[in-house]
Design a protein around this motif. Structure first.
Motif, short mmCIF file in Angstrom:
data_model
loop_
_atom_site.label_atom_id
_atom_site.label_comp_id
_atom_site.label_asym_id
_atom_site.label_seq_id
_atom_site.Cartn_x
_atom_site.Cartn_y
_atom_site.Cartn_z
N GLU A 41 0.81 -1.21 0.00
CA GLU A 41 0.00 0.00 0.00
C GLU A 41 0.85 1.26 0.00
N PHE A 42 0.22 2.34 -0.40
CA PHE A 42 0.79 3.69 -0.36
C PHE A 42 0.73 4.18 1.08
N LEU A 43 1.80 4.83 1.54
CA LEU A 43 1.82 5.40 2.89
C LEU A 43 1.80 6.93 2.77
N GLU A 44 0.68 7.51 3.08
CA GLU A 44 0.54 8.96 3.01
C GLU A 44 1.45 9.63 4.04
N GLU A 45 2.01 10.78 3.69
CA GLU A 45 2.95 11.49 4.57
C GLU A 45 2.40 11.68 5.99
N LYS A 46 1.12 11.98 6.11
CA LYS A 46 0.53 12.23 7.42
C LYS A 46 0.59 11.01 8.34
N VAL A 47 0.51 9.81 7.79
CA VAL A 47 0.51 8.60 8.65
C VAL A 47 1.91 8.23 9.12
N LEU A 48 2.94 8.85 8.56
CA LEU A 48 4.31 8.55 9.00
C LEU A 48 4.56 9.05 10.42
N ALA A 49 3.74 10.00 10.89
CA ALA A 49 3.85 10.51 12.25
C ALA A 49 3.12 9.61 13.25
N LEU A 50 2.53 8.52 12.76
CA LEU A 50 1.83 7.56 13.61
C LEU A 50 2.61 6.24 13.63
N ASN A 51 2.29 5.38 14.59
CA ASN A 51 2.79 4.01 14.55
C ASN A 51 2.03 3.30 13.44
N ASN A 52 2.73 2.61 12.56
CA ASN A 52 2.08 1.90 11.46
C ASN A 52 2.30 0.41 11.63
N GLU A 53 1.20 -0.31 11.89
CA GLU A 53 1.25 -1.73 12.19
C GLU A 53 0.78 -2.55 10.99
N PHE A 54 1.52 -3.61 10.70
CA PHE A 54 1.16 -4.56 9.65
C PHE A 54 1.07 -5.93 10.31
N SER A 55 -0.13 -6.47 10.36
CA SER A 55 -0.37 -7.79 10.93
C SER A 55 -0.49 -8.77 9.76
N ASN B 201 3.38 -9.71 13.67
CA ASN B 201 3.08 -8.28 13.61
C ASN B 201 4.37 -7.50 13.40
N TYR B 202 4.31 -6.51 12.53
CA TYR B 202 5.43 -5.63 12.25
C TYR B 202 4.96 -4.21 12.54
N ILE B 203 5.76 -3.42 13.26
CA ILE B 203 5.35 -2.06 13.59
C ILE B 203 6.47 -1.07 13.26
N PHE B 204 6.15 -0.13 12.37
CA PHE B 204 7.02 1.02 12.14
C PHE B 204 6.64 2.03 13.21
N ARG B 205 7.52 2.29 14.15
CA ARG B 205 7.23 3.28 15.19
C ARG B 205 7.12 4.66 14.55
N LYS B 206 6.37 5.55 15.18
CA LYS B 206 6.13 6.87 14.59
C LYS B 206 7.45 7.58 14.28
#
Length: 131
Positions: free
Chosen positions: A77-91, A104-109
């Motif tokens: 998926e596309f990651l919008e710039e605004k969501v990069l300031a959030l924790n992004n979890e991929f289960s 589970n994989y988590i990109f920390r904010k």
């Protein structure tokens, strides 16, 4: 009973955030990829992603990949710039050799950025990698 349940460990599967030029718009966008660096194909790959931080939360996205061959990758998926300031979890759940796997994989904010780029397995690109 619980001690008898075997939960296989996920190996050679990565999630990467890659900065790429969008051909149509000419922008530099972040995209999430799933990388299978293993020797076996992954079947019925189910990906549930979401962004969150405190009371901020994105919509939950769901994706399916029927087969992810060995030594291959797929754009998730596309990651919008605004969501990069959030924790992004991929289960991620999938089947391989008749067993079900989950991780589970988590990109920390704020960890998806140009300073965190590294060589990616299988892909001939640099990105931010989760193992």
């Amino acid at each position: 009973m619980k001690k008898d349940i075997e939960i296989p460990q996920v190996e050679d599967l990565y999630v990467a955030a890659v900065r790429e030029k969008h051909e149509e718009y000419g922008t530099q966008d972040w995209n999430a990829y799933l990388i299978n660096a293993g020797e076996k194909p992954l079947e019925t790959v189910l990906i549930v992603s979401r962004g969150y931080d405190g009371n901020k939360e994105t919509s939950t996205m769901r994706h399916t990949i029927k087969v992810l061959p060995a030594k291959s990758f797929a754009k998730v998926e596309f990651l919008e710039e605004k969501v990069l300031a959030l924790n992004n979890e991929f289960s991620i759940s999938f089947f391989s050799e008749g067993k079900m796997f989950h991780k589970n994989y988590i990109f920390r904010k704020n960890t998806i950025n140009e300073k965190a780029l590294q060589e990616l397995p299988v892909m001939t690109k640099k990105g931010v990698l989760l193992k």
